[in-house]
Write a protein that holds these residues in place. Structure first.
Motif, PDB file in Angstrom:
ATOM      1  N   UNK A   7      -0.393  15.539   5.421  1.00 29.75           N
ATOM      2  CA  UNK A   7       0.540  14.791   4.849  1.00 29.75           C
ATOM      3  C   UNK A   7       1.203  15.193   6.918  1.00 29.75           C
ATOM      4  N   UNK A   8       0.699  16.293   7.727  1.00 34.39           N
ATOM      5  CA  UNK A   8       1.742  16.853   8.427  1.00 34.39           C
ATOM      6  C   UNK A   8       0.642  16.783   9.606  1.00 34.39           C
ATOM      7  N   UNK A   9      -0.490  16.315   9.129  1.00 30.65           N
ATOM      8  CA  UNK A   9      -1.504  15.952  10.497  1.00 30.65           C
ATOM      9  C   UNK A   9      -1.540  14.238  10.569  1.00 30.65           C
ATOM     10  N   UNK A  10      -1.084  13.561   9.546  1.00 28.37           N
ATOM     11  CA  UNK A  10      -0.324  12.526   9.786  1.00 28.37           C
ATOM     12  C   UNK A  10       0.847  12.093  11.206  1.00 28.37           C
ATOM     13  N   UNK A  11       1.743  13.176  10.830  1.00 27.23           N
ATOM     14  CA  UNK A  11       2.542  13.067  11.180  1.00 27.23           C
ATOM     15  C   UNK A  11       2.338  13.231  13.091  1.00 27.23           C
ATOM     16  N   UNK A  12       1.945  14.479  12.638  1.00 26.73           N
ATOM     17  CA  UNK A  12       0.960  14.738  14.215  1.00 26.73           C
ATOM     18  C   UNK A  12       0.501  13.234  15.191  1.00 26.73           C
ATOM     19  N   UNK A  13      -0.528  12.258  14.385  1.00 28.92           N
ATOM     20  CA  UNK A  13      -0.780  11.503  14.938  1.00 28.92           C
ATOM     21  C   UNK A  13       0.029  10.361  15.328  1.00 28.92           C
ATOM     22  N   UNK A  71       1.318   8.398  12.525  1.00 28.23           N
ATOM     23  CA  UNK A  71       0.520   7.372  11.631  1.00 28.23           C
ATOM     24  C   UNK A  71       1.449   7.699  10.209  1.00 28.23           C
ATOM     25  N   UNK A  72       2.246   8.835   9.635  1.00 28.32           N
ATOM     26  CA  UNK A  72       3.418   8.695   8.333  1.00 28.32           C
ATOM     27  C   UNK A  72       3.396   7.853   8.483  1.00 28.32           C
ATOM     28  N   UNK A  73       4.551   6.941   9.489  1.00 29.83           N
ATOM     29  CA  UNK A  73       4.847   6.147   8.468  1.00 29.83           C
ATOM     30  C   UNK A  73       4.496   4.227   8.304  1.00 29.83           C
ATOM     31  N   UNK A  74       2.572   4.356   8.438  1.00 32.98           N
ATOM     32  CA  UNK A  74       2.420   3.452   7.698  1.00 32.98           C
ATOM     33  C   UNK A  74       1.454   4.147   6.686  1.00 32.98           C
ATOM     34  N   UNK A  75       1.658   5.042   6.488  1.00 32.40           N
ATOM     35  CA  UNK A  75       1.652   5.420   4.904  1.00 32.40           C
ATOM     36  C   UNK A  75       2.201   6.265   4.022  1.00 32.40           C
ATOM     37  N   UNK A  76       3.126   4.707   3.619  1.00 29.45           N
ATOM     38  CA  UNK A  76       4.534   5.748   2.485  1.00 29.45           C
ATOM     39  C   UNK A  76       3.990   5.797   1.241  1.00 29.45           C
ATOM     40  N   UNK A 120       0.794  -1.350  -0.163  1.00 30.76           N
ATOM     41  CA  UNK A 120      -0.296   0.168  -0.232  1.00 30.76           C
ATOM     42  C   UNK A 120       0.344   0.867   0.268  1.00 30.76           C
ATOM     43  N   UNK A 121       0.472   2.483  -1.151  1.00 28.56           N
ATOM     44  CA  UNK A 121       1.261   3.436  -1.075  1.00 28.56           C
ATOM     45  C   UNK A 121       0.704   4.491  -1.420  1.00 28.56           C
ATOM     46  N   UNK A 122       0.382   6.160  -1.110  1.00 31.79           N
ATOM     47  CA  UNK A 122      -0.365   6.748  -1.346  1.00 31.79           C
ATOM     48  C   UNK A 122      -0.147   7.997  -2.006  1.00 31.79           C
ATOM     49  N   UNK A 123       0.141   8.232  -2.838  1.00 39.74           N
ATOM     50  CA  UNK A 123       0.147   8.933  -3.839  1.00 39.74           C
ATOM     51  C   UNK A 123       0.312  10.373  -4.666  1.00 39.74           C
TER      52      UNK A 123
END
Length: 90
Positions: free
Chosen positions: A74-80, A82-87, A64-67
């Motif tokens: 991406x900032x919100x994912x980092x704040x929570x 979970x950014x490493x879960x959304x390559x 799974x990857x995100x384009x």
């Protein structure tokens, strides 16, 4: 490829997730690409949808990857945390 809508907030999350999971299950590719490039109106529900799609993809033995992940999302994912879960795919 899974294409996320322009607006993905709590109001759209349930229906959007249902459609994306159905598409994911029909896709024969071993790598699921979630295209978020059109998503410009969102809240944390967009992350929940992406993470649920990732879980489903992994359960089916797919990558799974995100384009096109918006910088604010991406900032919100980092704040929570979970950014490493959304390559992100370049």
């Amino acid at each position: 490829m899974l294409v996320l809508p322009a607006e993905l907030t709590h109001a759209q999350a349930g229906a959007c997730l249902s459609m994306l999971v159905q598409a994911l299950r029909r896709d024969a590719e071993s790598l699921v690409v979630a295209d978020a490039s059109a998503t410009v109106v969102f809240d944390s529900s967009a992350l929940a949808v992406l993470l649920a799609c990732r879980r489903e993809a992994l359960a089916l033995g797919k990558g799974f990857v995100v384009r096109g992940l918006h910088a604010r999302l991406a900032s919100l994912a980092q704040l929570y945390g979970v950014s490493e879960l959304l390559p992100v795919q370049g």
